[in-house]
Design a protein around this motif. Structure first.
Motif, PDB file in Angstrom:
ATOM      1  N   ASP A 207       0.835  -1.215   0.000  1.00 48.53           N
ATOM      2  CA  ASP A 207       0.000   0.000   0.000  1.00 48.53           C
ATOM      3  C   ASP A 207       0.867   1.262   0.000  1.00 48.53           C
ATOM      4  O   ASP A 207       0.466   2.297  -0.537  1.00 48.53           O
ATOM      5  N   LEU A 208       2.049   1.185   0.644  1.00 48.55           N
ATOM      6  CA  LEU A 208       2.930   2.357   0.740  1.00 48.55           C
ATOM      7  C   LEU A 208       3.248   2.929  -0.637  1.00 48.55           C
ATOM      8  O   LEU A 208       3.421   4.130  -0.816  1.00 48.55           O
ATOM      9  N   ASN A 209       3.365   2.019  -1.623  1.00 47.76           N
ATOM     10  CA  ASN A 209       3.668   2.439  -3.004  1.00 47.76           C
ATOM     11  C   ASN A 209       2.441   2.353  -3.889  1.00 47.76           C
ATOM     12  O   ASN A 209       2.581   2.210  -5.107  1.00 47.76           O
ATOM     13  N   ASP A 210       1.268   2.364  -3.295  1.00 46.66           N
ATOM     14  CA  ASP A 210       0.026   2.193  -4.071  1.00 46.66           C
ATOM     15  C   ASP A 210       0.104   0.946  -4.952  1.00 46.66           C
ATOM     16  O   ASP A 210      -0.373   0.931  -6.096  1.00 46.66           O
ATOM     17  N   GLY A 211       0.746  -0.098  -4.421  1.00 44.23           N
ATOM     18  CA  GLY A 211       0.786  -1.382  -5.128  1.00 44.23           C
ATOM     19  C   GLY A 211       1.876  -1.489  -6.185  1.00 44.23           C
ATOM     20  O   GLY A 211       2.044  -2.551  -6.783  1.00 44.23           O
ATOM     21  N   ALA A 212       2.646  -0.417  -6.411  1.00 48.71           N
ATOM     22  CA  ALA A 212       3.735  -0.500  -7.405  1.00 48.71           C
ATOM     23  C   ALA A 212       4.976  -1.110  -6.743  1.00 48.71           C
ATOM     24  O   ALA A 212       5.097  -1.114  -5.520  1.00 48.71           O
ATOM     25  N   GLY A 213       5.895  -1.617  -7.570  1.00 47.01           N
ATOM     26  CA  GLY A 213       7.147  -2.133  -7.002  1.00 47.01           C
ATOM     27  C   GLY A 213       7.703  -3.275  -7.820  1.00 47.01           C
ATOM     28  O   GLY A 213       7.018  -3.823  -8.682  1.00 47.01           O
ATOM     29  N   ASP A 214       8.975  -3.624  -7.529  1.00 49.82           N
ATOM     30  CA  ASP A 214       9.654  -4.708  -8.254  1.00 49.82           C
ATOM     31  C   ASP A 214       9.483  -6.052  -7.549  1.00 49.82           C
ATOM     32  O   ASP A 214       9.632  -7.103  -8.160  1.00 49.82           O
ATOM     33  N   LEU A 215       9.251  -6.001  -6.219  1.00 51.92           N
ATOM     34  CA  LEU A 215       9.254  -7.237  -5.427  1.00 51.92           C
ATOM     35  C   LEU A 215       7.877  -7.519  -4.846  1.00 51.92           C
ATOM     36  O   LEU A 215       7.118  -6.586  -4.560  1.00 51.92           O
ATOM     37  N   ASP A 216       7.573  -8.806  -4.623  1.00 48.81           N
ATOM     38  CA  ASP A 216       6.383  -9.120  -3.839  1.00 48.81           C
ATOM     39  C   ASP A 216       6.766  -9.091  -2.350  1.00 48.81           C
ATOM     40  O   ASP A 216       7.955  -8.983  -2.020  1.00 48.81           O
ATOM     41  N   VAL A 217       5.776  -9.162  -1.460  1.00 51.64           N
ATOM     42  CA  VAL A 217       6.106  -8.983  -0.039  1.00 51.64           C
ATOM     43  C   VAL A 217       7.022 -10.080   0.490  1.00 51.64           C
ATOM     44  O   VAL A 217       7.783  -9.850   1.438  1.00 51.64           O
ATOM     45  N   SER A 218       6.959 -11.243  -0.131  1.00 53.42           N
ATOM     46  CA  SER A 218       7.820 -12.328   0.331  1.00 53.42           C
ATOM     47  C   SER A 218       9.298 -11.922   0.180  1.00 53.42           C
ATOM     48  O   SER A 218      10.093 -12.041   1.123  1.00 53.42           O
ATOM     49  N   ASP A 219       9.664 -11.403  -0.994  1.00 55.96           N
ATOM     50  CA  ASP A 219      11.039 -10.912  -1.189  1.00 55.96           C
ATOM     51  C   ASP A 219      11.293  -9.659  -0.355  1.00 55.96           C
ATOM     52  O   ASP A 219      12.391  -9.439   0.156  1.00 55.96           O
ATOM     53  N   GLY A 220      10.260  -8.820  -0.211  1.00 56.32           N
ATOM     54  CA  GLY A 220      10.407  -7.582   0.555  1.00 56.32           C
ATOM     55  C   GLY A 220      10.710  -7.833   2.025  1.00 56.32           C
ATOM     56  O   GLY A 220      11.337  -6.997   2.691  1.00 56.32           O
ATOM     57  N   ALA A 221      10.275  -8.969   2.557  1.00 60.64           N
ATOM     58  CA  ALA A 221      10.511  -9.273   3.978  1.00 60.64           C
ATOM     59  C   ALA A 221      11.875  -9.915   4.219  1.00 60.64           C
ATOM     60  O   ALA A 221      12.349  -9.984   5.365  1.00 60.64           O
ATOM     61  N   THR A 222      12.530 -10.372   3.154  1.00 66.66           N
ATOM     62  CA  THR A 222      13.756 -11.172   3.322  1.00 66.66           C
ATOM     63  C   THR A 222      14.853 -10.410   4.076  1.00 66.66           C
ATOM     64  O   THR A 222      15.521 -10.974   4.956  1.00 66.66           O
ATOM     65  N   SER A 223      15.044  -9.130   3.756  1.00 68.69           N
ATOM     66  CA  SER A 223      16.138  -8.371   4.387  1.00 68.69           C
ATOM     67  C   SER A 223      15.944  -8.285   5.897  1.00 68.69           C
ATOM     68  O   SER A 223      16.899  -8.460   6.673  1.00 68.69           O
ATOM     69  N   SER A 224      14.705  -8.024   6.331  1.00 72.64           N
ATOM     70  CA  SER A 224      14.431  -7.937   7.778  1.00 72.64           C
ATOM     71  C   SER A 224      14.636  -9.287   8.454  1.00 72.64           C
ATOM     72  O   SER A 224      15.228  -9.364   9.538  1.00 72.64           O
ATOM     73  N   VAL A 225      14.147 -10.346   7.810  1.00 76.12           N
ATOM     74  CA  VAL A 225      14.233 -11.684   8.422  1.00 76.12           C
ATOM     75  C   VAL A 225      15.704 -12.091   8.582  1.00 76.12           C
ATOM     76  O   VAL A 225      16.113 -12.598   9.636  1.00 76.12           O
ATOM     77  N   LEU A 226      16.516 -11.824   7.549  1.00 75.33           N
ATOM     78  CA  LEU A 226      17.944 -12.174   7.619  1.00 75.33           C
ATOM     79  C   LEU A 226      18.612 -11.505   8.823  1.00 75.33           C
ATOM     80  O   LEU A 226      19.380 -12.130   9.562  1.00 75.33           O
ATOM     81  N   MET A 227      18.335 -10.212   9.016  1.00 72.80           N
ATOM     82  CA  MET A 227      18.983  -9.476  10.115  1.00 72.80           C
ATOM     83  C   MET A 227      18.385  -9.853  11.473  1.00 72.80           C
ATOM     84  O   MET A 227      19.075  -9.801  12.492  1.00 72.80           O
ATOM     85  N   ALA A 228      17.115 -10.240  11.494  1.00 72.70           N
ATOM     86  CA  ALA A 228      16.479 -10.655  12.757  1.00 72.70           C
ATOM     87  C   ALA A 228      17.034 -11.990  13.247  1.00 72.70           C
ATOM     88  O   ALA A 228      17.062 -12.254  14.454  1.00 72.70           O
ATOM     89  N   LEU A 229      17.487 -12.819  12.306  1.00 69.69           N
ATOM     90  CA  LEU A 229      17.962 -14.160  12.672  1.00 69.69           C
ATOM     91  C   LEU A 229      19.484 -14.267  12.570  1.00 69.69           C
ATOM     92  O   LEU A 229      20.033 -15.365  12.403  1.00 69.69           O
ATOM     93  N   LEU A 230      20.140 -13.133  12.699  1.00 66.52           N
ATOM     94  CA  LEU A 230      21.594 -13.059  12.546  1.00 66.52           C
ATOM     95  C   LEU A 230      22.332 -13.937  13.571  1.00 66.52           C
ATOM     96  O   LEU A 230      21.931 -14.006  14.725  1.00 66.52           O
TER      97      LEU A 230
END
Ligand code: NDP
Length: 247
Positions: A207-230
């Protein structure tokens, strides 16, 4: 060596978008996750859906612009769990109008953007820090943006080719300040097991980009998950996208 179980995680702005997917992925990895958000109905519905899939997710009312509410939420988590292992500062807003020159964006937009995207993170982090200090391996993930990269947006070619840089000056500045806060806090906590890192999720269809973007939310969450499970020997004070440094 990883902490064998990720323990208890809290994700802000988790009722939709990247935060909801981050919550789902952390729960799948074995963490119990507090799905935090400002709208009780929305977080209850989102938590209900994830729990229906067998995931250990609990709703937590948390408006990151409400200091009394933040303190009450931290006290509630303290009473129920006594510690916190992962804090993902994900809640964020983008309120500026596309197409307006940076100098013509109303000051009110700057204030509300900083209230949520910077002061909200600082306030939430300060409130939960005593609980994070009780974890053997706490992780703080600050969800930033490439728009917060001064190196990138001071490059004339990048600036010209990315219309969002000139449309979103308050959003960019708040994310730059968030990156600075990340570095300050990482230094402050460098002699503790707490690691503090910022991430750029990537241009994600929410919604932040009104639905535009290169990634779906699954890829969009990857960066946070990687750092959360460091891992315990992982870095602190970094700014990455899917594990790769962002300038
Ligand atoms: P969405 O607009 O889809 O979701 C934003 C979330 O933040 C919602 O859950 C919203 O809750 C919540 N939120 C907003 N204000 C508050 C508040 N005061 N207190 C608590 N929660 C709040 O955005 P995304 O999922 O795309 O964005 C998540 C993060 O990723 C943000 O920090 C954003 O800046 C960052 N980001 C996103 C990118 C993208 O391309 N999508 C790129 C780079 C960074 P509610 O439903 O109540 O409004």
């Amino acid at each position: 060596m990883s902490d064998p179980t990720p323990g208890l995680a809290l994700v802000t702005g988790a009722n939709r978008g990247i935060g909801r997917e981050t919550t789902r992925r952390l729960a799948l990895s074995g963490a119990r996750v507090l799905l935090a958000g400002r709208d009780r109905e929305a977080i209850t519905a989102a938590a209900h859906e994830l729990r229906a899939d067998g995931l250990p997710v609990e709703p937590l009312v948390l408006d990151v612009t409400d200091p009394a509410g933040i303190r009450a939420a931290a006290a509630e988590v303290d009473r129920a769990y006594g510690r916190l292992d992962i804090l993902v500062n994900n809640a964020g807003i983008r309120t500026e109008e596309y197409g307006r020159a940076p100098s013509r964006q109303p000051l009110e937009r700057w204030r509300e953007t900083f209230d949520t995207n910077l002061f909200g993170v600082v306030e939430v982090t300060r409130a939960f820090l005593p609980l994070l200090r009780r974890s053997p391996a706490a992780r703080i993930v600050n969800v930033s943006s490439l728009l917060g990269s001064l190196t990138t947006h001071s490059d004339p070619d990048s600036y010209a080719s990315t219309p969002m840089f000139k449309s979103l000056p308050a959003y960019s500045a708040a994310k730059s300040a968030l990156n600075s806060w990340t570095v300050h806090l990482a230094y402050e906590l460098r002699d503790t097991p707490i690691k503090v890192n910022a991430v750029h999720p990537g241009y994600t269809r929410t919604d932040l980009n009104d639905g535009a973007g290169d990634l779906d939310v699954s890829d969009g969450a990857t960066s946070s998950v990687l750092m959360a499970l460091l891992d315990a020997d992982g870095p602190t004070g970094t700014y990455t996208h899917q594990g790769a440094p962002v300038p």
